[in-house]
Design a protein around this motif. Structure first.
Motif, short mmCIF file in Angstrom:
data_model
loop_
_atom_site.label_atom_id
_atom_site.label_comp_id
_atom_site.label_asym_id
_atom_site.label_seq_id
_atom_site.Cartn_x
_atom_site.Cartn_y
_atom_site.Cartn_z
N ARG A 4 0.79 -1.21 -0.07
CA ARG A 4 -0.02 0.07 -0.02
C ARG A 4 0.98 1.17 0.05
NH1 ARG A 4 -1.81 3.52 3.52
NH2 ARG A 4 -0.90 2.50 5.37
N ILE A 5 1.83 1.19 0.67
CA ILE A 5 2.61 2.35 0.95
C ILE A 5 3.82 2.72 -0.14
CG2 ILE A 5 4.40 3.61 2.38
CD1 ILE A 5 2.69 2.52 4.90
N VAL A 6 4.57 1.62 -0.36
CA VAL A 6 5.63 1.68 -1.19
C VAL A 6 5.34 1.55 -2.79
CG1 VAL A 6 7.85 0.62 -1.86
CG2 VAL A 6 7.26 0.89 0.69
N LEU A 7 4.19 0.54 -2.89
CA LEU A 7 4.03 0.36 -4.55
C LEU A 7 2.74 1.13 -4.58
CD1 LEU A 7 4.77 -3.45 -4.27
CD2 LEU A 7 6.31 -1.79 -5.08
N ARG A 8 2.02 1.59 -3.68
CA ARG A 8 0.75 2.29 -4.05
C ARG A 8 -0.14 1.42 -4.63
NH1 ARG A 8 4.82 4.51 -5.42
NH2 ARG A 8 4.54 4.56 -7.56
N ILE A 9 -0.46 0.09 -4.37
CA ILE A 9 -1.44 -0.81 -4.44
C ILE A 9 -2.33 -1.14 -3.26
CG2 ILE A 9 -1.89 -3.11 -5.46
CD1 ILE A 9 0.98 -3.03 -6.82
N ASP A 10 -3.44 -0.95 -3.26
CA ASP A 10 -4.51 -1.34 -2.28
C ASP A 10 -4.60 -2.66 -2.01
OD1 ASP A 10 -6.44 -1.44 -0.39
OD2 ASP A 10 -7.59 -0.05 -1.25
N PRO A 11 -4.13 -3.20 -0.93
CA PRO A 11 -4.22 -4.54 -0.91
C PRO A 11 -5.71 -5.13 -0.58
CG PRO A 11 -3.14 -3.99 1.05
CD PRO A 11 -3.19 -2.81 0.07
N ALA A 12 -6.46 -4.33 0.04
CA ALA A 12 -8.06 -4.56 0.08
C ALA A 12 -8.82 -4.68 -0.95
CB ALA A 12 -8.59 -3.45 1.27
N ARG A 13 -8.35 -3.69 -2.01
CA ARG A 13 -9.06 -3.93 -3.39
C ARG A 13 -8.51 -5.06 -4.33
NH1 ARG A 13 -9.20 1.99 -5.43
NH2 ARG A 13 -10.91 1.19 -6.77
N GLU A 14 -7.21 -5.13 -4.23
CA GLU A 14 -6.44 -5.96 -5.18
C GLU A 14 -5.56 -6.71 -4.40
OE1 GLU A 14 -5.77 -3.88 -8.88
OE2 GLU A 14 -5.22 -2.32 -7.75
N PRO A 15 -6.03 -7.83 -3.59
CA PRO A 15 -5.10 -8.45 -2.79
C PRO A 15 -3.99 -9.28 -3.59
CG PRO A 15 -7.24 -9.44 -2.61
CD PRO A 15 -7.52 -7.88 -3.53
N ASP A 16 -4.51 -10.25 -4.48
CA ASP A 16 -3.70 -10.85 -5.31
C ASP A 16 -2.64 -10.16 -6.09
OD1 ASP A 16 -4.94 -13.17 -4.85
OD2 ASP A 16 -5.97 -13.07 -6.37
N ARG A 17 -3.02 -8.80 -6.73
CA ARG A 17 -2.26 -7.98 -7.34
C ARG A 17 -0.85 -7.48 -6.32
NH1 ARG A 17 -2.61 -2.12 -9.09
NH2 ARG A 17 -0.77 -1.87 -10.24
N ALA A 18 -1.36 -6.97 -5.20
CA ALA A 18 -0.58 -6.55 -4.00
C ALA A 18 0.49 -7.57 -3.89
CB ALA A 18 -1.46 -5.79 -2.92
N ARG A 19 -0.06 -8.52 -3.49
CA ARG A 19 1.10 -9.62 -2.97
C ARG A 19 1.90 -10.13 -4.03
NH1 ARG A 19 -4.04 -11.63 -0.41
NH2 ARG A 19 -3.89 -10.77 1.71
N HIS A 20 1.58 -10.03 -5.21
CA HIS A 20 2.27 -10.53 -6.32
C HIS A 20 3.43 -9.39 -6.56
CE1 HIS A 20 3.73 -12.33 -10.18
NE2 HIS A 20 3.47 -11.20 -10.61
N ALA A 21 2.88 -8.29 -6.49
CA ALA A 21 3.76 -7.15 -6.80
C ALA A 21 4.89 -7.08 -5.81
CB ALA A 21 3.03 -5.75 -7.14
N HIS A 22 4.41 -7.14 -4.58
CA HIS A 22 5.37 -7.02 -3.40
C HIS A 22 6.48 -8.19 -3.63
CE1 HIS A 22 6.70 -8.18 0.57
NE2 HIS A 22 6.85 -6.78 0.71
N ALA A 23 5.97 -9.42 -3.56
CA ALA A 23 6.92 -10.32 -3.83
C ALA A 23 7.92 -10.39 -4.91
CB ALA A 23 6.13 -11.68 -3.86
N THR A 24 7.29 -10.07 -5.99
CA THR A 24 8.32 -9.94 -7.22
C THR A 24 9.22 -8.74 -7.03
OG1 THR A 24 6.91 -8.99 -8.71
CG2 THR A 24 6.80 -11.44 -8.69
N HIS A 25 8.69 -7.49 -6.80
CA HIS A 25 9.51 -6.54 -6.48
C HIS A 25 10.77 -6.71 -5.53
CE1 HIS A 25 6.84 -4.53 -9.21
NE2 HIS A 25 7.73 -3.56 -9.39
N LEU A 26 10.33 -7.31 -4.32
CA LEU A 26 11.05 -7.74 -3.41
C LEU A 26 12.25 -8.75 -3.86
CD1 LEU A 26 12.21 -7.38 -0.54
CD2 LEU A 26 10.65 -9.17 0.32
N ALA A 27 11.72 -9.40 -4.63
CA ALA A 27 12.74 -10.66 -5.12
C ALA A 27 13.79 -9.91 -6.07
CB ALA A 27 12.23 -11.61 -5.83
N ARG A 28 13.30 -8.89 -6.84
CA ARG A 28 14.22 -7.91 -7.69
C ARG A 28 15.28 -7.35 -6.93
NH1 ARG A 28 16.33 -9.03 -12.66
NH2 ARG A 28 16.86 -7.17 -13.66
#
Length: 91
Positions: free
Chosen positions: A49-73
């Motif tokens: 929510r804070i760093v990637l500006r993706i609302d996990p309440a509205r887009e939980p799958d997208r938020a988790r995927h974006a977080h995991a892949t960007h953290l891995a990168r």
């Protein structure tokens, strides 16, 4: 050369490349913020929510995927990608 930005637009996933990309250069600050949050044990949904500006309440799958892949990168950058940054800085 692409310069880092404070809050650039974030894709659903960073590029999958064995070399540093323009996306990586643009998101250096994002990657550092993700690494700091991980080291602090921050909640991944809050980080999305804070760093990637993706609302996990509205887009939980997208938020988790974006977080995991960007953290891995970001972690890849600490192991491999930083070398390209150093080489480019010397030219």
């Amino acid at each position: 050369m692409t310069m880092p930005q404070l809050e650039p637009p974030v894709a659903d996933a960073p590029p999958c490349s064995d070399t540093l990309t323009d996306y990586d250069r643009l998101h250096l600050v994002t990657y550092l913020r993700l690494l700091d949050a991980e080291a602090d044990g921050a909640d991944p949904d809050e980080v999305a929510r804070i760093v990637l500006r993706i609302d996990p309440a509205r887009e939980p799958d997208r938020a988790r995927h974006a977080h995991a892949t960007h953290l891995a990168r970001a972690q890849w950058m600490t192991r491999v990608g930083y070398r390209d940054l150093l080489r480019q800085g010397m030219h």
